[in-house]
Design a protein around this motif. Structure first.
Motif, PDB file in Angstrom:
ATOM      1  N   SER A 255       0.807  -1.239   0.000  1.00 23.53           N
ATOM      2  CA  SER A 255       0.000   0.000   0.000  1.00 23.53           C
ATOM      3  C   SER A 255       0.828   1.272   0.000  1.00 23.53           C
ATOM      4  CB  SER A 255      -0.896   0.091   1.234  1.00 23.53           C
ATOM      5  OG  SER A 255      -1.479  -1.119   1.519  1.00 23.53           O
TER       6      SER A 255
ATOM      7  N   GLU B 107       4.571   3.656  -6.168  1.00 30.53           N
ATOM      8  CA  GLU B 107       3.926   4.416  -7.238  1.00 30.53           C
ATOM      9  C   GLU B 107       4.755   4.557  -8.506  1.00 30.53           C
ATOM     10  OE1 GLU B 107       2.550   7.976  -5.326  1.00 30.53           O
ATOM     11  OE2 GLU B 107       0.945   6.881  -4.275  1.00 30.53           O
TER      12      GLU B 107
ATOM     13  N   SER C 218       3.215   4.450  -0.725  1.00 34.27           N
ATOM     14  CA  SER C 218       3.397   5.241  -1.944  1.00 34.27           C
ATOM     15  C   SER C 218       4.736   4.939  -2.630  1.00 34.27           C
ATOM     16  CB  SER C 218       3.305   6.737  -1.615  1.00 34.27           C
ATOM     17  OG  SER C 218       4.307   7.055  -0.667  1.00 34.27           O
TER      18      SER C 218
ATOM     19  N   ALA D 287      -7.317  -6.741  -3.561  1.00 33.84           N
ATOM     20  CA  ALA D 287      -8.261  -5.885  -4.300  1.00 33.84           C
ATOM     21  C   ALA D 287      -8.580  -4.633  -3.484  1.00 33.84           C
ATOM     22  CB  ALA D 287      -9.538  -6.667  -4.619  1.00 33.84           C
TER      23      ALA D 287
ATOM     24  N   CYS E  18      -6.704  -3.044  -1.600  1.00 34.77           N
ATOM     25  CA  CYS E  18      -5.582  -2.086  -1.663  1.00 34.77           C
ATOM     26  C   CYS E  18      -5.521  -1.412  -3.031  1.00 34.77           C
ATOM     27  CB  CYS E  18      -4.250  -2.784  -1.391  1.00 34.77           C
ATOM     28  SG  CYS E  18      -4.094  -3.384   0.296  1.00 34.77           S
ATOM     29  N   GLY E  19      -6.500  -1.705  -3.885  1.00 32.10           N
ATOM     30  CA  GLY E  19      -6.580  -1.006  -5.173  1.00 32.10           C
ATOM     31  C   GLY E  19      -5.897  -1.728  -6.327  1.00 32.10           C
ATOM     32  N   TYR E  20      -5.480  -2.975  -6.130  1.00 35.65           N
ATOM     33  CA  TYR E  20      -4.804  -3.699  -7.216  1.00 35.65           C
ATOM     34  C   TYR E  20      -5.819  -4.472  -8.066  1.00 35.65           C
ATOM     35  CZ  TYR E  20      -0.370  -2.449  -5.246  1.00 35.65           C
ATOM     36  OH  TYR E  20       0.698  -1.709  -4.802  1.00 35.65           O
ATOM     37  N   SER E  21      -5.474  -4.655  -9.340  1.00 33.16           N
ATOM     38  CA  SER E  21      -6.376  -5.405 -10.210  1.00 33.16           C
ATOM     39  C   SER E  21      -5.782  -6.757 -10.583  1.00 33.16           C
ATOM     40  CB  SER E  21      -6.683  -4.597 -11.479  1.00 33.16           C
ATOM     41  OG  SER E  21      -5.471  -4.283 -12.109  1.00 33.16           O
TER      42      SER E  21
END
Ligand SMILES: Cc1cc2nc3c(=O)[nH]c(=O)nc-3n(C[C@H](O)[C@H](O)[C@H](O)COP(=O)(O)O)c2cc1C
Length: 309
Positions: free
Chosen positions: A51, A56, A53, A80, A82-85
């Motif tokens: 997670s 990035e 930064s 998912a 944590c914003g991952y695909s």
């Protein structure tokens, strides 16, 4: 052909990945070390690792280690969340206590669980894309054959194969004939992983197996972080330049740890692993001084001997 930085627990955590990608020509994809369940939930430290930064500036592929469908679900939902695909499933960890519990390479023999996962992947719309990183088996290099129909039924982006069995840990023969067989029968793009150390090794693998989707490199990149850059540019770096670049990455990594950790022993425990693999480049005497350093002061003195001993 894509180059993946292999997940190496204890070495390739977020700060290492971040500063590697800033210092060198980066890997196409950095694989995070496996996330696992601790006290019934995804371990907090693993969540922080994917997670922060610091991820990035690069393409990150999180990975999960699980022993049953419940752990698979908890961990993939956490990825998912944590914003991952995309998420990679670990079917390769050879650590005996994990294998015994059915995790990592132990999952290769758990056909019911793999079937349940395949069914869930094919029926749920969780928005995640999946890949697998696997060994050929636990003790027998032909074991992978049993799970091919299940894997071929999964909607995977790719399958990474480290062609050893778990009982070999990380050394010994690579079963290349079995790997070639797997390359033929798997209907997914395949990534090869194992014992790649030089730019020539990358070139050789790419020309021997032009159908490969990618190569994954772990210890070879830890020992020679310039490996991808040298391969891409077609020019090998001399030792002096390799040392300059290593020291440059090290300066960034050390200041990062000094800014967020307290006390010599915490900082030393995080920074010392950086030098474990590149000992050929820095020389064994400097490597030994670094290993033995008990304070930041003696550590910095040890680092300053690199290139002069
Ligand atoms: C100390 C150590 C930790 C590792 N941690 C992971 C991990 O978290 N997940 C994983 O899939 N593989 C892990 N591996 C295996 C590597 O990703 C890779 O498959 C293996 O080192 C073989 O590739 P190489 O010869 O390029 O290093 C680890 C290997 C080592 C030596």
């Amino acid at each position: 052909m894509k180059i993946f930085y292999a997940p190496v627990q204890g070495y390739t955590d977020a700060p290492y990945r971040h500063f590697h990608a800033l210092t060198y020509s980066p890997a196409d994809i950095y694989c995070a070390p496996f996330m696992h369940i601790e006290h019934g939930e995804p371990r907090r430290r693993d969540i922080r690792d994917i997670s922060t930064s610091l991820n990035e500036n690069l393409q990150l592929l999180p990975q999960i280690l699980f022993k049953d469908f419940n752990e698979f679900k908890l961990l993939s939902d956490a990825v998912a969340g944590c914003g991952y695909s995309s998420v990679d499933l670990n079917l390769g960890c050879p650590f005996p206590p994990q294998v015994k519990k059915g995790r990592g390479a132990g999952m290769i023999t758990n056909l019911p669980c793999l079937n349940q996962i395949a069914e869930s992947m094919n029926s749920s719309a969780d928005g995640l894309s999946y890949s697998i990183k696997m060994r050929l088996g636990t003790v027998d290099a032909r074991q992978w054959r049993e799970i091919v129909p299940i894997i071929n039924d999964m909607p995977l982006s790719h399958v990474t194969i480290h062609p050893r069995v778990a009982s070999q840990q990380y050394s010994g023969e690579l079963f290349m004939e079995e790997f070639e067989e797997a390359l033929k029968v798997l209907r997914h793009p395949v990534v090869f992983n194992g014992d790649i150390h030089t730019p020539q090794d990358i070139t050789d693998m790419a020309s021997r197996y032009p159908e490969l989707y990618g190569l994954m490199i772990g210890r070879g990149l830890l020992a020679r972080p310039s490996l991808i850059e040298e391969w891409r540019s077609g020019t090998e770096m001399d030792r002096e330049l390799q040392i300059d670049r290593l020291l440059s990455m090290h300066t960034s990594l050390l200041s990062h740890y000094e800014s967020c950790l307290c006390g010599d022993s915490q900082i030393l425990s995080k920074i010392k692993p950086f030098w474990e693999y590149p000992s050929e480049i820095i020389g064994h005497r400097s490597a030994k001084l670094i290993r033995k350093a008990g304070s930041l002061n003696s550590y910095n003195n040890a680092v300053s001997t690199i290139g002069s001993l």
